[in-house]
Every structure is written in C-alpha cells, then in structure tokens.
Design a protein around this motif. Structure first.
Motif, PDB file in Angstrom:
ATOM      1  N   THR D 127      19.698 -12.007  40.282  1.00  0.00           N
ATOM      2  CA  THR D 127      20.463 -12.916  39.852  1.00  0.00           C
ATOM      3  C   THR D 127      21.205 -13.572  41.027  1.00  0.00           C
ATOM      4  O   THR D 127      21.522 -14.544  41.185  1.00  0.00           O
ATOM      5  N   GLY D 128      20.692 -12.803  42.654  1.00  0.00           N
ATOM      6  CA  GLY D 128      21.650 -13.553  43.748  1.00  0.00           C
ATOM      7  C   GLY D 128      23.039 -13.031  43.888  1.00  0.00           C
ATOM      8  O   GLY D 128      23.454 -13.804  45.121  1.00  0.00           O
ATOM      9  N   GLU D 129      23.670 -12.619  42.695  1.00  0.00           N
ATOM     10  CA  GLU D 129      24.656 -12.429  43.220  1.00  0.00           C
ATOM     11  C   GLU D 129      25.439 -11.200  42.502  1.00  0.00           C
ATOM     12  O   GLU D 129      24.963 -10.426  41.558  1.00  0.00           O
ATOM     13  N   LEU D 130      25.861 -10.374  42.505  1.00  0.00           N
ATOM     14  CA  LEU D 130      26.686  -9.065  42.060  1.00  0.00           C
ATOM     15  C   LEU D 130      27.743  -8.785  40.900  1.00  0.00           C
ATOM     16  O   LEU D 130      27.765 -10.180  41.023  1.00  0.00           O
ATOM     17  N   ILE D 131      26.779  -8.245  39.691  1.00  0.00           N
ATOM     18  CA  ILE D 131      27.245  -8.789  38.301  1.00  0.00           C
ATOM     19  C   ILE D 131      27.819  -7.557  37.918  1.00  0.00           C
ATOM     20  O   ILE D 131      27.762  -6.646  37.553  1.00  0.00           O
ATOM     21  N   ASP D 132      28.913  -7.882  36.838  1.00  0.00           N
ATOM     22  CA  ASP D 132      29.354  -7.104  36.256  1.00  0.00           C
ATOM     23  C   ASP D 132      28.731  -7.047  34.570  1.00  0.00           C
ATOM     24  O   ASP D 132      29.049  -5.746  33.387  1.00  0.00           O
ATOM     25  N   GLU D 133      28.440  -7.698  33.644  1.00  0.00           N
ATOM     26  CA  GLU D 133      27.968  -7.937  32.969  1.00  0.00           C
ATOM     27  C   GLU D 133      26.080  -7.533  33.176  1.00  0.00           C
ATOM     28  O   GLU D 133      25.480  -8.426  33.293  1.00  0.00           O
ATOM     29  N   TYR D 134      25.115  -7.009  31.657  1.00  0.00           N
ATOM     30  CA  TYR D 134      23.511  -6.620  32.468  1.00  0.00           C
ATOM     31  C   TYR D 134      23.193  -7.359  30.966  1.00  0.00           C
ATOM     32  O   TYR D 134      23.169  -5.997  30.486  1.00  0.00           O
ATOM     33  N   ALA D 135      22.604  -7.978  30.714  1.00  0.00           N
ATOM     34  CA  ALA D 135      21.991  -8.346  30.186  1.00  0.00           C
ATOM     35  C   ALA D 135      20.349  -8.133  30.106  1.00  0.00           C
ATOM     36  O   ALA D 135      20.252  -7.964  31.373  1.00  0.00           O
ATOM     37  N   VAL D 136      19.191  -7.901  28.867  1.00  0.00           N
ATOM     38  CA  VAL D 136      18.372  -7.817  29.474  1.00  0.00           C
ATOM     39  C   VAL D 136      17.798  -9.229  28.726  1.00  0.00           C
ATOM     40  O   VAL D 136      17.242  -9.441  27.939  1.00  0.00           O
ATOM     41  N   VAL D 137      16.779  -9.071  30.095  1.00  0.00           N
ATOM     42  CA  VAL D 137      15.826 -10.589  29.362  1.00  0.00           C
ATOM     43  C   VAL D 137      14.268 -10.081  29.219  1.00  0.00           C
ATOM     44  O   VAL D 137      13.848  -9.045  29.441  1.00  0.00           O
ATOM     45  N   GLY D 138      13.587 -10.344  28.491  1.00  0.00           N
ATOM     46  CA  GLY D 138      12.565 -10.412  27.707  1.00  0.00           C
ATOM     47  C   GLY D 138      11.196 -11.649  28.213  1.00  0.00           C
ATOM     48  O   GLY D 138      11.784 -12.862  28.291  1.00  0.00           O
ATOM     49  N   ALA D 139      10.061 -10.902  28.005  1.00  0.00           N
ATOM     50  CA  ALA D 139       9.267 -11.786  27.961  1.00  0.00           C
ATOM     51  C   ALA D 139       7.748 -10.805  27.261  1.00  0.00           C
ATOM     52  O   ALA D 139       7.872  -9.807  27.496  1.00  0.00           O
ATOM     53  N   VAL D 140       7.221 -11.801  26.468  1.00  0.00           N
ATOM     54  CA  VAL D 140       6.016 -10.784  25.595  1.00  0.00           C
ATOM     55  C   VAL D 140       4.911 -11.939  25.271  1.00  0.00           C
ATOM     56  O   VAL D 140       4.568 -13.056  25.964  1.00  0.00           O
ATOM     57  N   SER D 141       3.763 -11.059  25.581  1.00  0.00           N
ATOM     58  CA  SER D 141       2.489 -11.186  25.296  1.00  0.00           C
ATOM     59  C   SER D 141       2.466 -11.531  23.774  1.00  0.00           C
ATOM     60  O   SER D 141       1.214 -13.425  23.889  1.00  0.00           O
ATOM     61  N   ASP D 142       2.878 -12.288  23.120  1.00  0.00           N
ATOM     62  CA  ASP D 142       2.611 -12.527  21.753  1.00  0.00           C
ATOM     63  C   ASP D 142       4.161 -13.497  21.045  1.00  0.00           C
ATOM     64  O   ASP D 142       4.864 -12.396  20.659  1.00  0.00           O
ATOM     65  N   ALA D 152      17.037  -6.846  18.896  1.00  0.00           N
ATOM     66  CA  ALA D 152      17.477  -5.061  19.536  1.00  0.00           C
ATOM     67  C   ALA D 152      18.141  -5.421  20.645  1.00  0.00           C
ATOM     68  O   ALA D 152      18.569  -4.849  21.928  1.00  0.00           O
ATOM     69  N   GLY D 153      18.593  -6.758  20.778  1.00  0.00           N
ATOM     70  CA  GLY D 153      19.528  -7.527  22.341  1.00  0.00           C
ATOM     71  C   GLY D 153      18.733  -8.420  23.263  1.00  0.00           C
ATOM     72  O   GLY D 153      19.811  -7.972  24.129  1.00  0.00           O
ATOM     73  N   VAL D 154      17.474  -8.061  22.909  1.00  0.00           N
ATOM     74  CA  VAL D 154      16.595  -8.759  23.968  1.00  0.00           C
ATOM     75  C   VAL D 154      16.649 -10.453  24.268  1.00  0.00           C
ATOM     76  O   VAL D 154      17.412 -11.057  23.643  1.00  0.00           O
ATOM     77  N   GLU D 155      17.057 -11.078  25.320  1.00  0.00           N
ATOM     78  CA  GLU D 155      17.465 -12.503  25.610  1.00  0.00           C
ATOM     79  C   GLU D 155      15.984 -12.861  26.452  1.00  0.00           C
ATOM     80  O   GLU D 155      15.473 -12.581  27.112  1.00  0.00           O
ATOM     81  N   PHE D 156      15.299 -14.032  25.477  1.00  0.00           N
ATOM     82  CA  PHE D 156      14.412 -14.699  25.268  1.00  0.00           C
ATOM     83  C   PHE D 156      14.780 -16.763  26.350  1.00  0.00           C
ATOM     84  O   PHE D 156      15.615 -17.161  25.514  1.00  0.00           O
ATOM     85  N   ARG D 157      15.303 -16.364  27.216  1.00  0.00           N
ATOM     86  CA  ARG D 157      15.520 -17.965  27.803  1.00  0.00           C
ATOM     87  C   ARG D 157      14.483 -18.449  28.534  1.00  0.00           C
ATOM     88  O   ARG D 157      13.471 -18.581  29.251  1.00  0.00           O
ATOM     89  N   GLU D 158      15.009 -20.188  28.207  1.00  0.00           N
ATOM     90  CA  GLU D 158      13.744 -20.493  28.549  1.00  0.00           C
ATOM     91  C   GLU D 158      13.189 -20.885  30.208  1.00  0.00           C
ATOM     92  O   GLU D 158      12.659 -21.042  30.241  1.00  0.00           O
ATOM     93  N   ASP D 159      13.857 -20.063  31.133  1.00  0.00           N
ATOM     94  CA  ASP D 159      13.639 -20.850  32.237  1.00  0.00           C
ATOM     95  C   ASP D 159      13.617 -19.508  33.407  1.00  0.00           C
ATOM     96  O   ASP D 159      13.478 -19.788  34.110  1.00  0.00           O
ATOM     97  N   GLU D 160      13.500 -18.342  31.994  1.00  0.00           N
ATOM     98  CA  GLU D 160      13.651 -17.109  32.796  1.00  0.00           C
ATOM     99  C   GLU D 160      12.629 -15.966  32.814  1.00  0.00           C
ATOM    100  O   GLU D 160      12.258 -16.352  31.185  1.00  0.00           O
ATOM    101  N   PRO D 161      11.556 -15.430  33.396  1.00  0.00           N
ATOM    102  CA  PRO D 161      12.637 -15.623  34.884  1.00  0.00           C
ATOM    103  C   PRO D 161      11.235 -16.016  35.326  1.00  0.00           C
ATOM    104  O   PRO D 161      10.297 -17.192  35.026  1.00  0.00           O
TER     105      PRO D 161
END
Lengths: 255, 255, 255, 255
Positions: D127-142, D152-161
């Motif tokens: 993230t480039g900075e110290l953080i307090d909340e820890y999201a889990v970002v995901g990528a999948v093959s399909d 399960a709480g995984v976040e799929f974000r448009e421009d990440e990673p």
C-alpha cells in the motif's frame, strides 16, 4: 535463427593467411585499424563470410533507410608481397560471457577453413590521459613469439595490460592457443576518452613490419585531425567550466 | 512450459496477408496503433494464435480479479477493399537477447503459416522534445521498397534512426529479410516522454495509404486530448518548480 | 570450447586426499591460504588438472607478455606425516548462478577421481572493522563433524555467517553433502576492507591441526606487514580528510 | 546437479489436497503465513519433497554451524475437518525469468502427483504506507471462482494489483490455469516496508474460511507486537531526524 549462422558469401584461395580481428573495443582502435585495412586493400579483397548469431544484440543497423542485421564480416585479402589476410570486422561484440566463447570459436573455425594458423587481435590499452607518443603493447600466446614482435617495435611490459585482455581479443589468444594457433594481441596506447585514429595508425605500422603489406594513411590522418580539433574545443570548454575530461561515451558522435 | 508454446485458438482463411507488429516500445506508438486497428476492425477479425514463452517475463496481468499469463496475441483480419492483415499485439517484449531472436522467429513462423510474405513493424522514433508535426520515418529490408513507401509519405532519412532499430521490430526486418519476407519498419516521431496517440495516428494514416483499409480515429483523438491536458498541467508545474520534463516512466499511469 | 574442459596435465597417486578450495572471495582469505600452501609444499606437489569453462569470464591474464586463458588449477600434494591434499586455486569464480553449480560439480568430480571423500572450502567472514584477533568460524555439512573441528579451535557460532555461504564455497558444502562428501568451510575473520594475510594464516594454522602438515609463514607474514603499513597510511589520510574507511575495491592494488 | 532434482523424502496419502505456496515476497506475507501453518499443523504433517535446482541462488544457509543447500520444501498435511494441504515453503525464489517458469512447473508436477487440482499462492500487495486495517485482495484463474472467494471475505478490486503478479505466485495462476488447475492468489495488504505478521494473519483467516482448518495465532501475534515496537522506535527516530520511512531492506534483521 540458430545460435550461429555462417553465410558463405563467396570463396577465395589464400596461402597460409593470418586472421586479423578488429571488433569494437577501447578507443575503437582495433576496429579503425581493420576497417582501414579493408578500405586500403579493397582491390585485392573479397567478402567471404557473414556470421550471424543469437549472441549478438537483437538489432539492425539502418543506412539510407535500408536495414542490416547485426553480424561480423570476414574479408579474404590476397596481398602481393605480403602475408595473405582474413580481416574480421563488425559493429558489436557478443552480449554474454558464453557468447564470447561461442563466437570466438566460430571465428577460429573460419580461420581454419581458410588454412590460417596465426591470429592477430587488434585493440587499445587505455592510459587514462591524452598522449602524444603511441607505443604498441603486445601479448602473445607463447613466449617464443616475443622476439619477432619486439623486432617489429612491439613492447612487452611487465604489468600491462593490467587486468588481462577481455572479450573476443582475449579469447582469440586463449582459445587460439588451445587450438594450435600462434596468437598475438597488439594494443595501441590510447587515452580511452576518444575514438583514436592515431593509435590505430601506430598498430597498423607495426603490422606492416610483421606482415609485409604497405598502406597509405591519408584517410586515417584526416580523421585524426578532426578528432584533434574536437578535443581542442572540449578542452577549452573544460577550462571554462571546470568539467572533467569527457569520456568516450560523451564523444560517441565524434568519429 | 516449453521455451515456446503456440496455442491455435481459431483458424482463418487469409489471402496474402501482411503481418503488422505492435509490441510496446518508444512512446508505445506501435502498440497504440495496432490496438486501435484491432478495435476498429473487430467486426472482420478473429483471434487465431496466442504465443506463450519462457522468454516472457514470469508474470500474469490481472483484470477485474481474473489473471492472464503473459503472451502475444495474433488476430487475423479479412479486410474488404484492402490487404488482409495479421495483427500482432502484447504487453511485453522478450526479456533476453536470445529471447528476442526466438520470439521473432516464432512470429514469422505464424506469418508463413497464414501465407504472409510481408511484415510491417510499427514503432516510434524519439525526438527528445514535444512536437506538433508528426513525420513517419521508415526503414526497409530492401532498397527496392523505398519508392512505394515514399509515395505513401514515409520519410527515409540519412542518419535516422541513430543506433538502428532494437528488439522485435529490428529483428522482424533482419530475420524477415533472411527468411524471404519484404519487411519494413514505420516509426512515428514522438517526444519519447509520453505515450503518444497522435504519433500512432500518423503511422496508421500511412498504413491506410499502403494497405487500403479505412479507419475512424475518434477514440485515438480522445486519448490524444487527454494526454495534452496532462502534459499541459505538467508543463505548468514544471515552470513553477524548475523540474525537468518528465520521462515516460513518470507518466506511466497516463495512457 | 565446451561448457567444461578438464585438461589432465599429469597424474598422481594419492591416499584418501582432502580437497582444499581457495578461490577468490572475502578478503581473498581462501586464495591467499591455498596459494601459500602451494608455494610451501611445492616440493611434494604436482599440477594435475586445469579446468576451463564457458562459465568463466571470457578473458586471458597476461604475465610478462604471455597470455593464459582463465582456468582453475588443481595440484596434488603427497604430504609426509599428514593427509594428502588436492589444492584448488584460480583467479575467478563462475559468472552465473548456474555456472557455480556446474563448476562445483566439476571440482567434486576431480576429487572423486583421486579418491577424496572430504572437502575443505576456505574463505573469510567479514566483521566490518579492522581487527586484532583472528578467530576461525566454521560450517560443516553434518553435525557429527563439529567436535573434531572445535578441538582444532574452529568456532561454531549461532548466527554466523549471516546470510549463509555463497558461491563455490557454499556449494562445496551443499553439493558435497548430496554426493556423499564430508564437507566443511573454514572462514577467517577479516575486516572485508583489505586482502588479509593474517586471516589466511589463522585459517592455515587451523588446517595444520586438522590435516597434519606443517608450514612456515614467513612470506605471509611479510605480506601482512606490507598491508599494515598501507592501512596505517590510509588511516592517517582518513583522519586528515574525514574519509570513510576504504573498501576492498579501493585497495585492490595492495595485495 | 541437474536443472531440477526432486528428493522424495517421504510419502503420504492425501485426499484431493490444495497446494498452498508461501515463498518470499512483498512483506514476506506468504512465507510467514505458510511457515505458521507448518508450525501449527506440525502434528498432522509430513515433509514429503525437497526440490533443489540450479535455478536457485548458489548458496547454503547455515544454522548452528550446519549447512543446508538452497531448496524448496513441500509438506503434506492431513487435516481433520478440513481440506488436505500441500504446503510449499522456502527461503529463495528462482534467480532468472526462465527459472521461475521451470520451478513453477516443478511445483505443479508435485501437486499433480499428490492428486491436487487447486492452488493457492499467498503474498502481499503493497500500500506504500503503514496501515491498521488489513484487507485481503484476490486474483483467480477463472471468473467462476470469484463468488466463493468473495463469500470468504476476499476483495476483487478493479485496478489491483497494479502491474499484475510477478514470480512464482503469478505463474502458479498462469501455468496452473493452462494445466487444468483452479488457481488463486490471496494477497494481504501490507505497507511494503516491513515483514508483516498481521497481514499474514489476515490471509490465514481467509484461508480458514475457504479450507476449513482452524488455527491459533499466538506466535504470529507475538511477532506482530515485536514489529510494532520496532516500527514505533523508527518513527520516533524519523521525527527527530527527518528521515524517509525505512524500506524493507533496512529492516531485514527485524523479523
């Protein structure tokens, strides 16, 4: 493209020729020298081989809009009243350690094909400062070769070249020796800052002694004068601005 | 994964197509141009090949959470009233010298498979400063090709591109020539600081002359306007802060 | 040249010899130590193998005008009242990751050929500052070896060497172990700033305990004195100018 | 040593296991997570494979004086009330582009051998900075895999990673997909400045949801507290000296 592709462009009959190598290096001394030989002896020479390789940088040079894939050229020269020659020239060295070994073996293969058993690698040895006198420093694959070279004016110095000889020139000595060649490297002293036609001339004059051909030096001398003008101007600027002496990179357009 | 894996995604019948290459390079000119072609000619085109290789960077791109392994794509385009096309696009070049040679041969293999004997490599030639007029500079594998290109507005300049052409674009000329292709590289002038849609447009207009297709440029023009706004803002900041003109690295998000 | 070429220069009968490696590394400790062994035991030793490889830097060293291709030498030493030795020395390490693995396997092949089943890699562990006492730190391929080494004065420290052992020395442990050798690395403490004859002496004294040979140290002590003079002068300059302590690069001529 | 050597250390019967990869990367998140799993599930796990390769750095690690050659380890875990696991851990990634492809294929080979058809690559997204909340970002093959992960709480974000996923984690997605695996990458947000046990915990909690095992986190929490103390001290120093926030390199000893 395979790792190596040797195009047989033409054939030539040579009698116990000497392979003379002039790829780019310190001060471009070797390259200037061999390119001058090719120019001066054009009447007696034939382009016989072009060597392409994945070991060369992946690029083409462009001249007047027409492209040419990176390669090394070998010219066969039948010299009247002198040793026959195989002149090796190009714009690039191999790009990896292994590549240097592979290409040097390829050059020696062509040399063997034409019946050569002697190799001269031409280059420069950097002095770190602009000079007026141009000695030619030597290295040979076997001690027995020293006398003949000293008679021709080549200097064998105890601690030079410091760090040995790197690249194709060094390997022509090292692999050449292992393959039964008599190999020598002639290095003209040069500042290391500029492309150096005077150093190339010094090396060629030594070769004239050793190999019997005779050369004119007008075009090389012209280039040397151009270089001196440029160096003069840079030294003026330098004094005005307190700059470091420019490196060979800065002066790439010049020569 | 082998050194090369070519997936046949679909087949297409093409008539004497021209391979047009647009991998990332100076100003992303070639890539923008080919991506625009793929977008504009979507109706007539089919994705035929994906090329994976150990020579590509070991990574996946991620879009909306779904991964895709680094590859190069080739689209076959049946153009009404124009030459058929094989459009080659991707996000990465090979990562080693040898890799460039290996991949270029793979691209030419696919071209041969579809009956192509002509190759256009698209790219940019950096001017070092922002420009208003966009000339298209050319290089060809054989002199006989110059006239036709000059008629289409391509400029062949004596000393450009300085340093030749590096990477897949250069090798498509060099290896293409050795394999019997007529190969040309069209390079739009570009500052070298930004991703340049205007330069891409200049190159495409030249291709329209040479290959017969007709294009709309709305989306490219929009991107060009966005770029101009950004460049304007940076120039303002620059004047305020005495910054150097930003390099393409600094502006990677922009475009 | 193949990837590896092993020249059998001569043969020798050895009884359960120990391979002792001294290629260039931190403080040149290993190299100084093995070169000293070769010098001192010259009466009982024979140069048996030269190993050339495309994995070595493509260069020749030049001594008194005569060239020598980069290689590693192995000397067989029949030691009276001590373990027989295979001494491995050279001026260069491999130039790639893969090269280190390839060359280490080649060295172990030669060791097996002469009936060796034990390997000592000699080197230095950097302390970051000039020191007066020279401990010898150890690493072994199997825990059962520790006692014997500790009896000979080798120190096994919990967190050293930090970062493990890199290059041929490390791989002689790692690959040696996999191939059934008992392998150890002896590292003399050294500042890391200078070529260090005192550290080499400390390592050799430990080897005397372990392997039974006896050495004179006059030439090493002379070099140590020269180094101390030089270091003294540099420390003076340092105080006058507020310089950082010079690195090993700055002092390359010295030693 | 061959390019790859897979030692079968032991065997284990697993039922449709999931390969979970934790090699070093951003914030060492993946490595911390898998090492914690190995520690917590030690009772049910067996070390089954060690993978050595010329693609790994040529070095040994040393612990209490005993050396160990660079390798990757795979542990088979029979989990009660949860999915069986193959845990992949090591101290180093491959050292070349080609090496990443070769090693990833080797890991997938072992996975296939044990009947796995699913792969999880664990890592961090900076993230480039110290953080307090820890999201889990995901990528999948399909795409079809997204729903289960989002539950399960995984976040799929448009421009990440941004820039995709590089190295073995990325190739487990890319090559895994080509070889018929369902592959996913879970990346805990982390500053990128420090080894991050809190981020590792966030990723493991997500895995607990997805794979059914249950973990204690005491040791990870302890490490997190130690890190916080250290970061606190550095921030104090920072304020006193106006330093930049230290990079992960500066803090390598810490964790």
């Amino acid at each position: 493209m395979d790792q190596l592709e040797v195009d047989a462009v033409a054939e030539a009959e040579l009698d116990d020729p000497v392979l003379v190598e002039g790829l780019p290096g310190v001060g471009h001394v070797g390259k200037l020298a061999v390119d001058h030989l090719i120019e001066e002896l054009a009447g007696e020479s034939t382009l016989v081989r072009r060597i392409y390789s994945r070991e060369f940088p992946p690029q083409v040079s462009v001249e007047d809009g027409v492209s040419e894939l990176t390669c090394t050229e070998i010219h066969a020269v039948s010299v009247e009243d002198g040793r026959d020659l195989l002149l090796l020239t190009g714009d690039h060295q191999a790009q990896s350690n292994e590549g240097h070994y592979v290409l040097t073996d390829a050059f020696l293969d062509v040399a063997e094909e034409f019946g050569a058993s002697e190799v001269f690698a031409l280059g420069g040895v950097p002095t770190g400062e602009l000079i007026d006198e141009y000695a030619v420093v030597g290295a040979v694959s076997d001690e027995s070769m020293c006398d003949e070279f000293e008679d021709a004016g080549v200097e064998f110095r105890e601690d030079e070249p410091a760090g040995g000889i790197v690249g194709v020139s060094g390997l022509l000595l090292g692999l050449g020796d292992r393959r039964g060649f008599d190999a020598a490297c002639l290095m003209g002293e040069t500042s290391g800052y500029i492309v150096d036609p005077k150093s190339a001339r010094a090396v060629l004059e030594t070769l004239e002694e050793l190999l019997g051909f005779e050369l004119e030096y007008d075009s090389l001398d012209e280039r040397a004068e151009e270089m001196e003008e440029v160096v003069g101007k840079i030294q003026e600027m330098e004094q005005q601005q307190g700059m470091d002496v420019p490196t060979d990179d800065d002066l790439r357009y010049i020569g």
